[in-house]
Structure formats: C-alpha cells, structure tokens
Motif scaffolding. Sequence first.
Motif, mmCIF file in Angstrom:
data_model
loop_
_atom_site.group_PDB
_atom_site.id
_atom_site.type_symbol
_atom_site.label_atom_id
_atom_site.label_comp_id
_atom_site.label_asym_id
_atom_site.label_seq_id
_atom_site.Cartn_x
_atom_site.Cartn_y
_atom_site.Cartn_z
ATOM 1 N N PRO A 36 0.834 -1.202 0.000
ATOM 2 C CA PRO A 36 0.000 0.000 0.000
ATOM 3 C C PRO A 36 0.869 1.253 0.000
ATOM 4 N N LYS A 37 0.336 2.322 -0.550
ATOM 5 C CA LYS A 37 1.065 3.584 -0.622
ATOM 6 C C LYS A 37 0.683 4.450 0.577
ATOM 7 N N MET A 38 1.638 5.222 1.045
ATOM 8 C CA MET A 38 1.392 6.090 2.198
ATOM 9 C C MET A 38 0.282 7.091 1.895
ATOM 10 N N SER A 39 0.179 7.554 0.653
ATOM 11 C CA SER A 39 -0.866 8.521 0.304
ATOM 12 C C SER A 39 -2.255 7.934 0.525
ATOM 13 N N GLU A 40 -2.406 6.625 0.306
ATOM 14 C CA GLU A 40 -3.686 5.963 0.542
ATOM 15 C C GLU A 40 -3.974 5.865 2.035
ATOM 16 N N ILE A 41 -2.941 5.607 2.802
ATOM 17 C CA ILE A 41 -3.104 5.420 4.241
ATOM 18 C C ILE A 41 -3.361 6.753 4.942
ATOM 19 N N GLN A 42 -2.775 7.829 4.453
ATOM 20 C CA GLN A 42 -2.905 9.128 5.103
ATOM 21 C C GLN A 42 -4.325 9.667 5.030
ATOM 22 N N GLN A 98 3.652 0.989 8.297
ATOM 23 C CA GLN A 98 3.193 2.254 7.734
ATOM 24 C C GLN A 98 2.126 2.894 8.619
ATOM 25 N N LEU A 99 1.182 2.080 9.082
ATOM 26 C CA LEU A 99 0.107 2.605 9.926
ATOM 27 C C LEU A 99 0.646 3.117 11.258
#
Length: 69
Positions: A4-10, A55-56
């Motif tokens: 997963p990409k950080m932009s999706e998680i943010q 990431q989370l």
Amino acid sequence: MAFPKMSEIQELDDTRLSEAILALKKELFQLRFRQATRQPVKAHEFRHARHKLAQLLTLEHQRRQNHGG
C-alpha cells in the motif's frame, strides 16, 4: 498484491487508523497461529502485513507528534 502507498493510508481518520492497526495485529496473530499449527501459509502474507502495519504505526506516531500527544 502490491504494497500500500502512504498517500492511501494518510486519508484515514484517527478512528479508522486505530481499527486498521488492530485488524492487522489480529491478522499477524492468525498467520503466526496457522504457521505454528502447520497449516499452509504464504510467506509474502507476513511481509505485506508487517509492511502495512509499520506504515500505519508510523502515521499514528507522526500524528501524535504533531498534536502534541
């Protein structure tokens, strides 16, 4: 399945972030349990779960630092 990409998680709010962290910890527990009981487990599932959890947790830590908590 790509990481997963950080932009999706943010885009997650704090509540959903906490829920996602808890869900991934449960998933990792289940993977370890399946491995310990000699059930078939794909090694990449561990890598993906640990990567997303990292990431989370990083995002959660950054938000706590920014909010002074």
